[in-house]
Design an enzyme around this catalytic site. Structure first.
Site, short mmCIF file in Angstrom:
data_model
loop_
_atom_site.label_atom_id
_atom_site.label_comp_id
_atom_site.label_asym_id
_atom_site.label_seq_id
_atom_site.Cartn_x
_atom_site.Cartn_y
_atom_site.Cartn_z
N GLY A 28 0.81 -1.14 -0.13
CA GLY A 28 0.13 -0.01 0.11
C GLY A 28 1.00 1.42 0.14
O GLY A 28 2.18 1.14 -0.22
N ASN A 29 0.21 2.38 0.33
CA ASN A 29 1.01 3.71 0.39
C ASN A 29 0.34 4.55 1.34
O ASN A 29 -0.55 4.24 1.93
CB ASN A 29 1.21 4.35 -0.96
CG ASN A 29 0.00 4.57 -1.39
OD1 ASN A 29 -0.67 5.64 -0.90
ND2 ASN A 29 -0.36 4.42 -2.65
N ARG A 30 0.93 5.69 1.79
CA ARG A 30 0.43 6.45 2.72
C ARG A 30 -0.75 7.46 2.40
O ARG A 30 -1.13 8.48 3.12
CB ARG A 30 1.76 7.19 3.29
CG ARG A 30 2.66 6.04 4.26
CD ARG A 30 4.12 6.72 4.37
NE ARG A 30 3.65 7.82 5.56
CZ ARG A 30 4.65 8.70 6.04
NH1 ARG A 30 5.81 8.30 5.56
NH2 ARG A 30 4.28 9.77 6.68
#
Ligand code: C5P
Length: 218
Positions: A28-30
């Site tokens: 995923g990412n932020r």
């Protein structure tokens, strides 16, 4: 609130994508989704008909917005393309560039003595570039570019390469801006020039960005 976008159909993508490795793990990412949700909320408040394609985020659906929840880049791609035609597409999502070639149906177990694990990743489809190249191309295609360095240069390159009308660049990793913050600062770049917006709340910036869009759609 002005009704400057009355009757205009806008598709917004927001949030991260999650690319599943196995039933327990993902890449995923932020991205929090706050910028895209603010754009969707402000557009609906100005009378637009808004479809919001949302990755996995913990945010309430803005009033008057049609929300489609997705998880992966592949699902976001399908949802965005099926939401066309529209007058403007705003790609605020942080779409994964790569996804595991295979999602394991079982949890991947570490073997005794195993020190490394190879994950093979394959490129995802570039949703924004596809929308911009589509026979159903919206009149306005707007991208976002989160960069840690050479923000304007990389963004201008994306504007041309992906054939966008506008790109909103922001520097990530700065206090008070970017992924998880309520505030942000954008450099909005077009073929004609560039304009700095903010620092301000994501809601204020969304309003300023929609003012620019309304001018171009008029
Ligand atoms: O090339 P980069 O990923 O930095 O470009 C960011 C812009 O491209 C964002 O607007 C993002 O929503 C869009 N994008 C996309 N599909 C991808 C990768 C990025 O729509 N697979």
């Amino acid at each position: 609130m002005s009704a400057a976008l009355a009757g205009v159909r806008i598709v917004v993508s927001a949030g991260p994508t999650y690319e599943d490795i196995d039933p327990a793990r993902f890449l995923g990412n932020r991205s929090s989704g706050k910028m895209g949700f603010a754009v969707a909320a402000e557009a609906a408040a100005r009378g637009a008909q808004v479809v919001l394609v949302a990755g996995p985020v913990h945010l309430p659906t803005p009033a008057g917005v049609q929300r489609i929840d997705v998880r992966s880049a592949r699902q976001m791609h399908a949802a965005v393309l099926s939401a066309l035609p529209c007058d403007a597409y705003i790609g605020a999502a942080a779409v994964a560039d790569f996804t595991p070639r295979m999602t394991s149906p079982q949890k991947i177990k570490k073997q005794a003595g195993q020190e490394t694990l190879m994950l093979e990743l394959v490129k995802t489809s570039d949703i924004l570039a596809e929308v911009a190249a589509s026979p159903q191309r919206p009149r306005l295609v707007v991208g976002f570019a989160a960069e840690t360095e050479q923000v304007a240069e990389y963004a201008r390159d994306k504007l041309l390469r992906k054939r966008l009308d506008l790109i909103c660049a922001n520097q990530v990793g700065q206090a008070g801006a970017g992924f998880e913050s309520d505030d942000n600062a954008l450099l909005v770049i077009s073929a004609e020039g560039q304009q700095a917006l903010g620092p301000a709340s994501k809601q204020t910036l969304a309003g300023q960005l929609l003012d620019l869009l309304a001018e171009r759609l008029a």
